[in-house]
Design an enzyme around this catalytic site. Structure first.
Site, PDB file in Angstrom:
ATOM      1  N   TRP A 150       0.823  -1.199   0.000  1.00 57.20           N
ATOM      2  CA  TRP A 150       0.000   0.000   0.000  1.00 57.20           C
ATOM      3  C   TRP A 150       0.868   1.265   0.000  1.00 57.20           C
ATOM      4  O   TRP A 150       1.758   1.391  -0.804  1.00 57.20           O
ATOM      5  CB  TRP A 150      -1.004  -0.043   1.156  1.00 57.20           C
ATOM      6  N   SER A 151       0.637   2.185   0.921  1.00 55.65           N
ATOM      7  CA  SER A 151       1.312   3.485   0.828  1.00 55.65           C
ATOM      8  C   SER A 151       2.786   3.458   1.183  1.00 55.65           C
ATOM      9  O   SER A 151       3.474   4.475   1.005  1.00 55.65           O
ATOM     10  CB  SER A 151       0.592   4.526   1.689  1.00 55.65           C
ATOM     11  N   ALA A 152       3.299   2.339   1.638  1.00 52.07           N
ATOM     12  CA  ALA A 152       4.759   2.239   1.755  1.00 52.07           C
ATOM     13  C   ALA A 152       5.406   2.412   0.388  1.00 52.07           C
ATOM     14  O   ALA A 152       6.596   2.703   0.280  1.00 52.07           O
ATOM     15  CB  ALA A 152       5.159   0.908   2.385  1.00 52.07           C
TER      16      ALA A 152
END
Length: 396
Positions: A72-74
């Protein structure tokens, strides 16, 4: 009491880090993690490399060493590092207006917004104003043109609001304007490939089966406090509605959207952030200059998120450490992903950490993910034990 899980003989543990494996195995045995990977780089060398659990809720397939996870937003940390590379090459400048490179972006009062401000979520373009689908984000071009013309949800550089998906569209278009390639290609060809990172901003079709099945979090998808800007929240998280199961689709895996679509493992994230933790040098080669690393991690905004109501500090695409999310050192920086995955650098200790999980959990506001907290406590305890007795005693 949970049944102790056996250590995998393939795990890599430098002497003194054995307690980290105990914690990792216990988290799996307790069911807090379904499947996970955890890795640590110290002074550019891998000292912890762990994987375990299962790829799916049915417990039909074990996690293998080469398994990949949706993070995801990593993903945003990989995108931000790619932009840092272009800053280092002199084709981008954090303090230059975005419109210098992307003239259409100057519309609707955005002409003075800098690259660094855009990367720290200050553009006010938290989402689209017209209804969109996730397929629109896969396509990129139409949304990039619309964002350039779109009026922001708050005056640019007056506040910050989390750009959940549009961060990737904005960063991707900026890279295309100065390099000609999409950010995913620059990342793979200039960083991930040469560094041997097991991170893919868009999985090659031959690698699709390596990515595990994600288990979405129970209940509401976001642990929210009071929302300062409801319209910005709706645009960021409800247009389109983000669902954990999206990451299990072939279309998501192939698209590799630069705001949330990376597939990878802890080993890849830890090695990516080892580049930052060691001031731009890895494997004896300088990849980023020290001034660029410093500029990338310098704080650019601090305050309440207009989208979620959370209080945070941001650098140029990286979240700066708060409340111990990335360990005890305040100068640590990186990026977490929805559900628990994270990568970060602790420059003070020349330490880099990666963690991926396929059991998505969302902690209440102000609380840390128990899994990561226990793993980090074990890491820093191991580091403290390696110091001369006088230094350890002084720290305590």
């Amino acid at each position: 009491m949970a049944e102790r899980m056996p250590h995998n003989p393939g795990w890599h543990l430098a002497p003194g880090f054995e307690p980290v494996a105990e914690v990792f195995a216990e988290l799996l045995a307790l069911g807090l993690d379904l499947g996970a990977t955890f890795a640590v780089s110290l002074e550019g060398e891998c000292v912890v490399d762990l994987w375990g659990g299962h790829r799916d809720d049915g417990l039909t397939r074990p996690i293998e060493r080469d398994a990949l996870f949706p993070v995801w937003s990593a993903t945003k940390g990989a995108t931000a590092t790619t932009i840092a590379l272009l800053v280092d090459r002199g084709v981008l400048d954090y303090d230059a207006p975005v419109a210098r490179y992307w003239p259409e972006f100057a519309a609707s009062g955005k002409e003075r917004l800098t690259v660094g401000e855009m990367l720290s979520h200050q553009a006010g373009l938290c989402g689209m104003r017209r209804p969109t689908t996730i397929e629109d984000h896969y396509a990129h071009h139409r949304l990039a043109a619309e964002l350039a013309a779109q009026a922001p949800f708050f005056p640019p550089a007056s506040a910050w609001g989390y750009h959940a998906l549009t961060f990737g569209i904005l960063a991707d278009e900026l890279v295309r304007r100065v390099d000609g390639r999409p950010v995913a290609r620059v990342f793979q060809e200039d960083l991930a490939g040469p560094l041997g990172l097991e991170l893919f901003m868009g999985l090659p079709p031959a690698e699709l089966d390596r990515q595990v099945t994600i288990t979405p979090p129970p209940g509401r998808q976001q642990a929210l406090v009071e929302i300062p800007n409801p319209a910005a929240f709706e645009a960021a998280f409800q247009n389109p509605v983000l669902e954990g199961g999206m990451a299990n689709t072939t279309a998501w895996k192939l698209a590799g959207i630069p705001g949330a679509g990376l597939g990878g493992n802890a080993r890849g994230l830890a090695r990516l952030y080892a580049l930052h933790a060691n001031n731009g040098v890895l494997d004896g080669r300088r990849w980023l200059s020290a001034p660029t690393v410093a500029a990338a991690r310098s704080q650019r905004v601090e305050g309440v998120d207009q989208v979620t109501g959370n209080y945070r500090r941001w650098a140029a695409g990286f979240h700066l450490n708060m409340h111990g999310l990335m360990g005890p050192n305040p100068d640590a920086f990186g990026h977490a992903g929805w559900g628990g995955s994270i990568g970060f650098a602790d420059p003070a200790g020349r330490l880099a950490v990666g963690y991926t999980t396929n059991r998505m959990l969302v902690s209440p506001p102000g609380e840390l993910d128990q899994r990561l907290s226990e793993l980090l406590a074990a890491i820093y305890a191991a580091l403290d034990a390696r110091k001369p007795p006088s230094q350890s005693a002084a720290k305590r």
